[in-house]
Enzyme design. Structure first.
Site, short mmCIF file in Angstrom:
data_model
loop_
_atom_site.label_atom_id
_atom_site.label_comp_id
_atom_site.label_asym_id
_atom_site.label_seq_id
_atom_site.Cartn_x
_atom_site.Cartn_y
_atom_site.Cartn_z
N GLN A 32 0.98 -0.91 0.04
CA GLN A 32 0.00 -0.08 0.01
C GLN A 32 0.86 1.12 0.13
OE1 GLN A 32 -3.49 -0.53 2.83
NE2 GLN A 32 -1.96 -1.94 3.49
N VAL A 81 3.82 3.92 -1.08
CA VAL A 81 3.96 4.66 -2.27
C VAL A 81 5.51 5.14 -2.31
CG1 VAL A 81 1.64 5.37 -2.45
CG2 VAL A 81 3.13 6.89 -1.27
N ASP A 82 6.09 4.69 -1.42
CA ASP A 82 7.55 5.19 -1.19
C ASP A 82 8.60 4.56 -1.98
OD1 ASP A 82 7.41 3.76 2.49
OD2 ASP A 82 8.12 2.83 0.26
N HIS A 126 -1.39 1.80 -4.37
CA HIS A 126 -1.91 2.81 -4.15
C HIS A 126 -0.73 3.83 -4.76
CE1 HIS A 126 -4.04 1.80 -0.17
NE2 HIS A 126 -4.60 1.35 -1.14
N THR A 154 0.40 -2.78 8.63
CA THR A 154 -0.87 -2.12 8.16
C THR A 154 -1.95 -2.05 9.21
OG1 THR A 154 -2.27 -1.88 6.30
CG2 THR A 154 -1.88 -3.93 6.86
N ASN A 178 2.93 -6.83 13.56
CA ASN A 178 2.33 -5.38 14.14
C ASN A 178 2.50 -5.33 15.51
OD1 ASN A 178 0.93 -2.96 14.42
ND2 ASN A 178 -0.29 -3.38 12.46
N PRO A 179 3.02 -3.91 15.97
CA PRO A 179 3.25 -3.79 17.17
C PRO A 179 1.89 -3.96 17.92
CG PRO A 179 4.67 -2.27 16.47
CD PRO A 179 3.68 -2.96 15.27
#
Ligand code: APR
Length: 261
Positions: A109, A111-112, A127, A200, A225-226
């Site tokens: 997801q 965009v970097d 995305h 996410t 995920n944390p």
């Protein structure tokens, strides 16, 4: 742990066993995977980008139409920030897994472009990608040289359409995703035996459906995920912690080598 097994004392045994079969894997990543590179996540209360900005005024066609200069400046700031950061161990682990396992599909997801910067190939960017700029009317790509010849304070005119403006090649709220990319991602989810979700919140569709499609087709799901999210609650395994910690361990188990400590 049985002798000879990777010393992944952290990973659940049944997950290690599945990884050792080198299953077809579909990976879905979100902003959390880039957090350790210094890229703020969207919904992290302290640093989340959205906490400082009103999403709809910045990441929507309406927001761009109303105030193109502000939207352009915000994306220029984000592009500048991303140009200064490096991929982290999580990005590198996924690129390594893709090398080791041709049957791994990487869906993001984000965009970097940091997955690609770490060496990942054929990344399915649901995305879009902030490093690419397109014409707001024809959606044709606009070369960097054209952008450099214009001011950074407002979107340059498009070279492809006299009515067009330069805009980031990202999916804004209310816009459709690229159909081919989405179909490829859903097919990978349907085909895989293991869906790895990392970083996410699982709040944005259709990306958040990827693990559900995989589970419905009989795959196991692991969520990194944390925090505990809807995806983590529904997953076969929730690995609490950061992607830069857990993804190298999964990569090590996949390659059958002793994992990092
Ligand atoms: N490792 C793993 N996960 C992390 C880390 C980390 N180091 N740091 C934060 N997280 C988790 C957070 O707990 C949160 O659940 O990553 C998640 C980030 O959630 P969001 O900021 O909502 O990002 P994401 O889920 O990718 O947002 C999806 O929403 O705004 C739109 O288009 C935008 O692609 C974005 C989409």
């Amino acid at each position: 742990m049985a002798p000879g097994k990777p010393d992944n004392q952290h990973l659940p045994d049944d997950l290690v066993e599945l990884l050792e079969t080198r299953p077809e894997i579909c990976v879905l990543t979100g902003a959390g995977v880039s957090a350790e590179s210094g890229v703020p996540t969207f919904r992290d209360a302290q640093t989340g980008l959205w906490a400082k900005f009103d999403p709809l005024s910045l990441a929507s066609p309406e927001g761009f139409a109303e105030d193109p200069a502000t939207v352009w400046k915000w994306y220029s700031w984000r592009r500048e920030l991303i140009s200064r950061v490096e991929p982290n161990d999580g990005h590198r682990a996924l690129a390594g897994m893709q090398d080791a396992l041709p049957g791994l599909t990487l869906v993001t997801q984000n965009v970097d472009g940091l997955h690609q910067a770490a060496g990942a190939r054929d990344v399915l960017e649901l995305h879009g990608n902030i490093r690419r700029t397109i014409c707001s009317r024809t959606r044709r790509e606009i070369p960097a040289e054209w952008l450099e010849a214009h001011s950074r304070d407002h979107p340059p005119p498009s070279p492809h359409d006299p009515e067009g403006l330069a805009r980031p090649d990202v999916v804004w709220f209310g816009e459709a995703l690229d159909r081919e990319v989405l179909e490829a991602a859903l097919e990978a989810a349907d085909r895989c035996r293991l869906c790895i979700v990392a970083g996410t919140a699982g709040t944005v569709e259709p990306a958040a459906s990827i693990p559900r499609v995989a589970a419905r087709a009989g795959a196991r799901v692991v969520d990194i995920n944390p925090e505990v999210t809807e995806i983590g609650r529904a997953a076969d395994w929730h690995l609490e912690g950061t992607s830069a910690t857990w993804l190298p361990r999964i990569a090590a188990a996949l390659s059958g080598s002793p994992g990092p400590g």
